[in-house]
Design a protein around this motif. Structure first.
Motif, PDB file in Angstrom:
ATOM      1  N   ALA A   1      -0.122  39.166 -52.446  1.00 48.43           N
ATOM      2  CA  ALA A   1       0.582  37.926 -53.000  1.00 48.43           C
ATOM      3  C   ALA A   1       1.876  38.440 -53.778  1.00 48.43           C
ATOM      4  O   ALA A   1       2.365  39.579 -54.391  1.00 48.43           O
ATOM      5  N   VAL A   2       2.891  37.737 -53.803  1.00 44.34           N
ATOM      6  CA  VAL A   2       4.010  37.719 -54.539  1.00 44.34           C
ATOM      7  C   VAL A   2       3.921  37.885 -56.059  1.00 44.34           C
ATOM      8  O   VAL A   2       3.199  37.328 -56.494  1.00 44.34           O
ATOM      9  N   PRO A   3       4.493  39.179 -56.551  1.00 45.68           N
ATOM     10  CA  PRO A   3       4.234  39.494 -58.126  1.00 45.68           C
ATOM     11  C   PRO A   3       4.540  38.098 -58.877  1.00 45.68           C
ATOM     12  O   PRO A   3       5.576  37.574 -58.655  1.00 45.68           O
ATOM     13  N   ASP A   4       3.999  37.817 -59.746  1.00 43.13           N
ATOM     14  CA  ASP A   4       4.210  36.587 -60.845  1.00 43.13           C
ATOM     15  C   ASP A   4       5.398  36.785 -61.315  1.00 43.13           C
ATOM     16  O   ASP A   4       6.267  35.949 -61.492  1.00 43.13           O
ATOM     17  N   VAL A   5       5.821  38.296 -61.871  1.00 44.72           N
ATOM     18  CA  VAL A   5       7.076  38.078 -62.629  1.00 44.72           C
ATOM     19  C   VAL A   5       8.311  37.801 -61.532  1.00 44.72           C
ATOM     20  O   VAL A   5       9.414  37.594 -62.107  1.00 44.72           O
ATOM     21  N   ALA A   6       8.025  38.381 -60.385  1.00 46.68           N
ATOM     22  CA  ALA A   6       9.110  38.004 -59.447  1.00 46.68           C
ATOM     23  C   ALA A   6       9.351  36.407 -59.026  1.00 46.68           C
ATOM     24  O   ALA A   6      10.364  35.898 -59.123  1.00 46.68           O
ATOM     25  N   LEU A   7       8.278  35.760 -58.927  1.00 45.20           N
ATOM     26  CA  LEU A   7       8.155  34.618 -58.793  1.00 45.20           C
ATOM     27  C   LEU A   7       8.830  33.615 -60.089  1.00 45.20           C
ATOM     28  O   LEU A   7       9.728  32.649 -59.709  1.00 45.20           O
ATOM     29  N   HIS A   8       8.602  34.017 -61.102  1.00 50.43           N
ATOM     30  CA  HIS A   8       9.124  33.442 -62.643  1.00 50.43           C
ATOM     31  C   HIS A   8      10.230  33.719 -62.374  1.00 50.43           C
ATOM     32  O   HIS A   8      11.321  32.612 -62.744  1.00 50.43           O
ATOM     33  N   ALA A   9      11.020  34.754 -62.257  1.00 47.82           N
ATOM     34  CA  ALA A   9      12.313  35.082 -62.021  1.00 47.82           C
ATOM     35  C   ALA A   9      12.981  34.191 -61.324  1.00 47.82           C
ATOM     36  O   ALA A   9      14.309  33.811 -61.519  1.00 47.82           O
ATOM     37  N   ALA A  10      12.750  34.301 -59.908  1.00 47.17           N
ATOM     38  CA  ALA A  10      13.471  33.387 -59.011  1.00 47.17           C
ATOM     39  C   ALA A  10      13.204  32.044 -59.317  1.00 47.17           C
ATOM     40  O   ALA A  10      14.574  31.238 -59.248  1.00 47.17           O
ATOM     41  N   HIS A  11      12.160  31.402 -59.900  1.00 50.39           N
ATOM     42  CA  HIS A  11      12.141  30.090 -60.285  1.00 50.39           C
ATOM     43  C   HIS A  11      13.025  29.742 -61.534  1.00 50.39           C
ATOM     44  O   HIS A  11      13.821  28.559 -61.393  1.00 50.39           O
ATOM     45  N   ALA A  12      13.224  30.725 -62.455  1.00 49.39           N
ATOM     46  CA  ALA A  12      14.177  30.498 -63.529  1.00 49.39           C
ATOM     47  C   ALA A  12      15.611  30.375 -63.142  1.00 49.39           C
ATOM     48  O   ALA A  12      16.515  29.749 -63.390  1.00 49.39           O
ATOM     49  N   ALA A  13      16.244  31.130 -61.978  1.00 48.55           N
ATOM     50  CA  ALA A  13      17.501  31.135 -61.106  1.00 48.55           C
ATOM     51  C   ALA A  13      17.511  30.050 -60.859  1.00 48.55           C
ATOM     52  O   ALA A  13      18.586  29.075 -60.907  1.00 48.55           O
ATOM     53  N   LEU A  14      16.650  29.283 -59.894  1.00 49.88           N
ATOM     54  CA  LEU A  14      16.717  28.000 -59.447  1.00 49.88           C
ATOM     55  C   LEU A  14      16.655  26.819 -60.461  1.00 49.88           C
ATOM     56  O   LEU A  14      17.581  25.855 -60.241  1.00 49.88           O
ATOM     57  N   ALA A  15      15.752  27.050 -61.464  1.00 53.69           N
ATOM     58  CA  ALA A  15      15.621  25.960 -62.259  1.00 53.69           C
ATOM     59  C   ALA A  15      17.106  25.832 -63.393  1.00 53.69           C
ATOM     60  O   ALA A  15      17.346  24.679 -63.652  1.00 53.69           O
ATOM     61  N   ALA A  16      17.785  27.129 -63.375  1.00 45.52           N
ATOM     62  CA  ALA A  16      18.966  26.724 -64.226  1.00 45.52           C
ATOM     63  C   ALA A  16      20.127  26.215 -63.441  1.00 45.52           C
ATOM     64  O   ALA A  16      20.718  25.385 -64.148  1.00 45.52           O
ATOM     65  N   ALA A  17      20.041  26.400 -62.100  1.00 46.44           N
ATOM     66  CA  ALA A  17      21.157  25.605 -61.288  1.00 46.44           C
ATOM     67  C   ALA A  17      20.606  23.982 -61.296  1.00 46.44           C
ATOM     68  O   ALA A  17      21.577  23.345 -61.198  1.00 46.44           O
ATOM     69  N   HIS A  18      19.238  23.708 -61.400  1.00 46.59           N
ATOM     70  CA  HIS A  18      18.761  22.429 -61.316  1.00 46.59           C
ATOM     71  C   HIS A  18      19.084  21.743 -62.376  1.00 46.59           C
ATOM     72  O   HIS A  18      19.627  20.542 -62.424  1.00 46.59           O
ATOM     73  N   SER A  19      18.932  22.431 -63.627  1.00 42.54           N
ATOM     74  CA  SER A  19      19.097  21.602 -65.009  1.00 42.54           C
ATOM     75  C   SER A  19      20.602  21.524 -65.171  1.00 42.54           C
ATOM     76  O   SER A  19      20.986  20.368 -65.925  1.00 42.54           O
TER      77      SER A  19
END
Length: 376
Positions: A18-36
């Protein structure tokens, strides 16, 4: 009508992680910043984001390489890209490249496409795949441009210890024009008493030591397309210029995931090893139970076993043909493996235990049915 068997693959180079949670959260934050913010994703510098380069340099310093600086680190779109970029920079057409074997079969094509002339140094399974200083010195010539190693080794799982590295580098120090390249992508998958040592922990008297690594094996980021290399500053700059001219930087969300994984590398690798250990023990036990099983020291690194099946080859056939026939028989029984003939070791097969436990159980039963069928 018989239903075809669902194939179990023990051939893949990627783990069932499974992809490590810390990595998923970090990638999501980068995407969320661009979206917001309704903005495009940032484009990373060609050599990688500064914070990731520094984190990687710090990681190597923690592993005993105090002189590694961020300027030596280049983030690449996978380890293969790093390997090809380095080879393309240091080799000229026809340059002699020495590679102890067995080794990862992908090196052959990479060296060829970079213009090098690959020369192998076969190592013995009976000798534990040891590379002795004497054998290395005898194989090197003043014309040898590059020594290509992997530690831990794919496919054998062999780990070169600190004492072995020191002895080998005492030899390479006598060849000032020689590059030494260590592929360390499996460094976190280790079951020995000591961590896997990095080439960078030793002095580099001629400025010729290079390490290539990545995030797909030891840090569970398969599919994210992130690799890295650490090289002397001049070579790092040359590789960066090559990558800038021929491609694009690794996307920021992937680099964010890699940064988080780097900062949590020990805990991620330890969790992967804990996940792998029961499968490792099950596979080794199953192989030991096969008829005529040789006494084998369990591999210390990677998630492969390079199993000796030479005793099961059909007599009267050339070794490579008999090895291919055995691999086909296993495939027909529903188990995919990698033929050791790919590494010049006909009759050996690489078996990955980085699979679901249920899949491994099915696979070992099917292997046994092929090589040791029940007697009526």
């Amino acid at each position: 009508m018989n239903t075809p068997l669902a194939t179990v693959s023990l051939a893949s180079g990627y783990g069932h992680f499974a992809v490590p949670d810390v990595a998923l959260h970090a990638a999501h934050a980068a995407l969320a910043a661009a979206h917001s913010q309704h903005t495009p994703l940032d484009v990373a510098p060609p050599a990688g984001r500064p914070e990731l380069r520094e984190a990687l340099a710090q990681r190597y310093r923690q592993r005993g390489a105090p002189a590694v600086a961020a300027e030596q680190v280049v983030v690449t779109s996978g380890a293969k890209t790093a390997l090809f970029a380095v080879l393309s920079e240091v080799l000229t057409p026809g340059d002699d490249v020495l590679m102890p074997t067995p080794n990862w079969f992908g090196f052959v094509e990479l060296v060829h496409r970079a213009g090098g002339a690959l020369r192998t140094l076969p190592l013995s399974a009976a000798g534990g795949y040891a590379l002795t200083p004497e054998a290395l010195r005898a194989a090197l010539t003043p014309a040898t441009r590059l020594l290509l190693l992997s530690n831990p080794n794919n496919p054998t799982g062999r780990v070169y210890s600190r004492a072995e590295w020191a002895a080998l580098l005492a030899v390479t120090a006598d060849f000032p024009a020689l590059w030494v390249l260590s592929d360390e992508i499996y460094e976190g998958i280790c079951f020995g008493a000591e961590p896997v040592p990095t080439l960078l922990a030793w002095p580099d008297p001629h400025g010729r030591h290079v390490v290539v690594s990545g995030f797909s094996k030891s840090l569970a980021l398969a599919g994210w397309g992130v690799g890295c290399l650490v090289a002397p500053p001049e070579l790092a700059r040359a590789v960066t210029a090559r990558l800038f001219a021929t491609g694009v930087a690794v996307p920021v969300p992937s680099q964010a995931a890699a940064l988080a994984a780097t900062r949590h590398a020990d805990e991620i690798s330890q969790a992967l090893c804990a996940q792998l250990r029961p499968n490792r023990e099950r596979l080794l036990a199953a192989l030991a139970a096969l008829p005529g099983a040789p006494t084998v020291v369990a591999p210390e690194g990677t998630y492969y076993v390079f199993a000796d099946f030479t005793r099961f080859l059909a007599p009267g056939l050339p070794a490579a043909e008999a090895s291919a026939q055995l691999v086909r028989r296993l495939a027909e029984a529903g188990v995919e493996v990698v033929d050791g003939a790919s590494w010049g070791a006909a009759g050996f097969v690489r078996l990955s235990y980085a699979v679901a436990p249920e899949a491994l159980e099915v696979a070992v039963q099917r292997i046994g049915s092929v090589v040791a069928p029940a007697q009526d």
